[in-house]
Design an enzyme around this catalytic site. Structure first.
Site, short mmCIF file in Angstrom:
data_model
loop_
_atom_site.label_atom_id
_atom_site.label_comp_id
_atom_site.label_asym_id
_atom_site.label_seq_id
_atom_site.Cartn_x
_atom_site.Cartn_y
_atom_site.Cartn_z
N GLU A 25 3.79 4.08 -10.92
CA GLU A 25 4.35 3.03 -9.83
C GLU A 25 2.57 2.90 -10.19
O GLU A 25 1.05 3.50 -9.60
CB GLU A 25 4.34 3.40 -8.68
CG GLU A 25 4.26 2.12 -7.17
CD GLU A 25 5.00 2.17 -6.35
OE1 GLU A 25 5.87 1.04 -6.21
OE2 GLU A 25 4.17 2.95 -4.92
N CYS B 77 0.27 7.22 -10.84
CA CYS B 77 -0.10 6.09 -9.96
C CYS B 77 -1.46 5.83 -9.99
O CYS B 77 -2.23 6.38 -10.37
CB CYS B 77 0.04 6.57 -8.65
SG CYS B 77 0.10 5.36 -7.24
N TYR C 213 -0.52 -0.53 -10.24
CA TYR C 213 -1.31 -2.14 -9.59
C TYR C 213 -2.83 -2.90 -9.86
O TYR C 213 -3.11 -2.15 -10.61
CB TYR C 213 -0.97 -1.58 -8.67
CG TYR C 213 -1.58 -0.59 -7.73
CD1 TYR C 213 -2.57 -0.70 -6.93
CD2 TYR C 213 -0.91 0.38 -7.60
CE1 TYR C 213 -3.51 0.21 -6.24
CE2 TYR C 213 -1.74 1.90 -6.66
CZ TYR C 213 -2.67 1.08 -6.47
OH TYR C 213 -3.54 2.85 -5.84
N TYR D 132 0.76 -1.75 -0.02
CA TYR D 132 0.00 -0.13 0.59
C TYR D 132 0.92 1.11 -0.25
O TYR D 132 1.33 1.62 0.61
CB TYR D 132 -1.58 -0.37 1.73
CG TYR D 132 -2.14 -1.44 0.52
CD1 TYR D 132 -2.85 -0.88 0.16
CD2 TYR D 132 -1.23 -2.17 1.96
CE1 TYR D 132 -3.73 -1.78 0.48
CE2 TYR D 132 -2.85 -3.39 1.74
CZ TYR D 132 -3.89 -2.95 0.89
OH TYR D 132 -4.26 -4.09 0.23
N SER D 133 0.00 2.30 -1.02
CA SER D 133 1.07 3.13 -0.98
C SER D 133 1.30 4.41 0.27
O SER D 133 0.08 4.44 0.56
CB SER D 133 0.79 4.14 -2.21
OG SER D 133 1.05 3.67 -3.33
P1 FAD Z 1 -7.52 -10.04 -2.59
O1 FAD Z 1 -7.67 -11.34 -1.42
O2 FAD Z 1 -5.72 -10.25 -2.81
O3 FAD Z 1 -8.39 -10.19 -4.04
C1 FAD Z 1 -7.52 -9.83 -5.18
C2 FAD Z 1 -8.97 -9.78 -6.00
O4 FAD Z 1 -9.28 -10.91 -6.42
C3 FAD Z 1 -9.79 -8.86 -5.41
O5 FAD Z 1 -10.62 -7.95 -6.16
C4 FAD Z 1 -10.93 -10.04 -4.81
O6 FAD Z 1 -12.36 -9.70 -5.01
C5 FAD Z 1 -10.53 -10.81 -6.14
N1 FAD Z 1 -10.62 -12.51 -5.33
C6 FAD Z 1 -10.56 -13.23 -4.81
N2 FAD Z 1 -11.41 -14.36 -4.76
C7 FAD Z 1 -11.17 -14.36 -6.07
C8 FAD Z 1 -11.82 -15.92 -6.96
N3 FAD Z 1 -12.65 -17.04 -6.16
N4 FAD Z 1 -12.73 -15.23 -8.22
C9 FAD Z 1 -12.37 -14.47 -8.26
N5 FAD Z 1 -11.89 -13.53 -8.02
C10 FAD Z 1 -11.54 -13.48 -7.03
N6 FAD Z 1 -4.56 -0.17 -3.20
C11 FAD Z 1 -4.86 0.25 -2.15
O7 FAD Z 1 -5.98 0.42 -2.23
N7 FAD Z 1 -4.86 0.88 -1.78
C12 FAD Z 1 -3.12 1.38 -1.97
O8 FAD Z 1 -2.82 3.02 -1.75
C13 FAD Z 1 -2.56 0.62 -2.81
N8 FAD Z 1 -1.37 0.78 -3.62
C14 FAD Z 1 -0.43 -0.10 -3.97
C15 FAD Z 1 1.21 0.15 -4.17
C16 FAD Z 1 1.62 -0.91 -5.22
C17 FAD Z 1 2.97 -0.81 -4.93
C18 FAD Z 1 1.07 -2.22 -5.20
C19 FAD Z 1 1.64 -3.40 -5.70
C20 FAD Z 1 0.00 -2.62 -4.77
C21 FAD Z 1 -1.10 -1.53 -3.98
N9 FAD Z 1 -2.62 -1.74 -3.82
C22 FAD Z 1 -2.74 -0.44 -3.33
C23 FAD Z 1 -2.85 -3.17 -3.98
C24 FAD Z 1 -2.79 -3.96 -2.85
O9 FAD Z 1 -1.81 -4.35 -3.34
C25 FAD Z 1 -3.43 -5.17 -3.46
O10 FAD Z 1 -3.92 -5.71 -4.69
C26 FAD Z 1 -4.98 -4.71 -3.09
O11 FAD Z 1 -5.90 -4.17 -1.28
C27 FAD Z 1 -5.97 -5.82 -2.75
O12 FAD Z 1 -5.78 -7.28 -2.12
P2 FAD Z 1 -6.83 -7.84 -1.32
O13 FAD Z 1 -5.84 -8.39 0.13
O14 FAD Z 1 -7.65 -7.15 -0.19
O15 FAD Z 1 -7.46 -8.44 -2.62
#
Ligand code: FAD
Length: 379
Positions: free
Chosen positions: A377, A337, A379, A156-157
């Site tokens: 950046e 971003c 994602y 998360y940024s």
């Molecule tokens: P996950 O559990 O990882 O799931 C990912 C997606 O898959 C979700 O949409 C979920 O609904 C879907 N999913 C889950 N299971 C299934 C299934 N069985 N079938 C289909 N789809 C499914 N995010 C922010 O909100 N703010 C930020 O500032 C931010 N900054 C970032 C900076 C960087 C450098 C990077 C790489 C990423 C950033 N992100 C940011 C994204 C963050 O890291 C996560 O990827 C995001 O919050 C989703 O993670 P999660 O664990 O909630 O979802």
């Protein structure tokens, strides 16, 4: 009123040579951050009118550099100000730091599609960072793909400066959008498939523990060697996070080692007025630092572009392309971003504009990268 300290010596003008700068101002949003713990004490009252009104005015720039020295919060400089390099990966996934949630606040209005939260995390000075870096978060529970192991790290940024929203260097703020899954056949939410980490963060309560790694990332660090530089920031949704950090460093905190006198220009793309993020803070900077800050927004579900289609950030970039290209030619930094999907449309627009100007975009882009002016950046 802003107080602009006018330096007599340098003659850098932060915008185009015609010495004029268009300033976008926004009256009114349907929500207010007045009573939010992370908002500065001098937040404007912008809730008077629920309609979104955009006004523009032309103001004159005086030639000398104008340092942004308005009503700022004095911070006690951290040792981090002296460090030659940013802190990196102080806490690794195998040994994360256990931080504490200070607050979780929904920061979008009722008509925003989806939910975005501002989350303040207390690291007690143990996970220091520079603006533009990210934290990793390991949500509690077991990784379904690797039974017996913890979840993978999500990045998360960081949306605050190194001083944090409490200005003491002990907290970091994140801007997190809750990932929600809708079944494509029924259109109904399927909570079993909702994002693990974003929901953990948005559901957490003050006092809850959170496993943090990092800080990580160098591409989005704010170059501070030239305090009079131009910084063009293009963000969509939570992609605004690092820019909030930059802007607080430029316009909210009085930092002896960084006295910003350049131009910061933020383009923010979101769905609608209710989805605007940190709008009150940005509008306050427009009022206090009209020569140092510009703010343009694209509301894809409320505004139309010149062709009658949805208004995206690239449409705003196109609108100001002459100025943007001139600023880039003069050494401006440009940052992107947000969601990965934002880049193809932006690249297409920049290429089209370059073609119209008789410039070769590929060559220009590789020059911008070579000069370290291009920061992405997504994602
Ligand atoms: P996950 O559990 O990882 O799931 C990912 C997606 O898959 C979700 O949409 C979920 O609904 C879907 N999913 C889950 N299971 C299934 C299934 N069985 N079938 C289909 N789809 C499914 N995010 C922010 O909100 N703010 C930020 O500032 C931010 N900054 C970032 C900076 C960087 C450098 C990077 C790489 C990423 C950033 N992100 C940011 C994204 C963050 O890291 C996560 O990827 C995001 O919050 C989703 O993670 P999660 O664990 O909630 O979802």
């Amino acid at each position: 009123m802003a107080h602009l300290a006018v330096s007599q010596m340098a003659v850098t003008v932060p915008v185009g040579s015609d010495l004029s700068i268009r300033r976008s101002g926004f009256k009114a949003s349907s929500f207010s951050f007045q009573d939010k713990s992370w908002a500065p004490a001098f937040t404007l009252d912008l809730k008077a009118n629920s309609s979104f009104v955009r006004s523009r005015q032309v103001i004159c720039l005086s030639v000398p550099v104008q340092q942004a020295t308005g009503p700022k919060v004095t911070v006690s400089p951290l040792e981090l100000e002296e460090a030659p390099e940013p802190p990196l990966n102080l806490h690794k996934p195998k040994q994360p730091y256990t931080a504490t949630i200070v607050s979780v606040e929904r920061i979008v209005g009722p008509k925003a599609p989806g939910e975005t939260c501002h989350i303040v995390i207390d690291h007690d000075g143990n996970v220091p960072y520079w603006e533009g870096q990210s934290y990793g978060v390991i949500p509690p529970g077991e990784n379904p793909k690797k039974p017996g192991s913890p979840h993978n790290v999500r990045l998360y940024s960081i949306a605050s400066t190194r001083y944090g929203d409490s200005f003491d260097g002990k907290t970091a703020s994140l801007c997190v959008r809750r990932a929600v899954y809708y079944d494509p056949d029924t259109g109904k939410e399927d909570p079993s498939k909702n994002g693990v980490c974003s929901n953990f963060l948005c559901n957490s309560k003050p006092g809850d523990k959170v496993q943090v790694t990092g800080p990580s990332g160098k591409v989005m660090l704010l170059p501070e060697d030239d305090p009079n530089a131009t910084h063009i920031m293009i963000g969509t949704g939570t992609g605004v996070a690092p820019f909030r950090g930059y802007l607080r460093r430029m316009f909210m905190e009085s930092v002896p080692t960084f006295k910003f006198g350049g131009l910061a220009w933020l383009f923010l793309g979101v769905a609608n007025t209710d989805s605007l993020l940190y709008h009150d803070e940005f509008t306050k900077y427009l009022k206090d630092y009209p020569t140092n800050f510009r703010y343009d927004i694209a509301l894809s579900r409320e505004q139309k572009n010149k062709n009658g289609g949805k208004m995206y950030v690239q449409d705003k970039i196109e609108e100001y392309s002459d100025e943007i290209f001139k600023l880039l030619d003069n050494g401006a930094h440009i940052y992107f971003c947000g969601l990965r999907g934002m880049m193809p449309g932006i690249q297409e627009t920049l290429k089209r504009v370059a073609d119209q100007r008789g410039e070769n975009w590929d060559e220009k882009l590789s020059q911008l990268k070579k000069n370290k002016q291009w920061h992405v950046e997504v994602y």
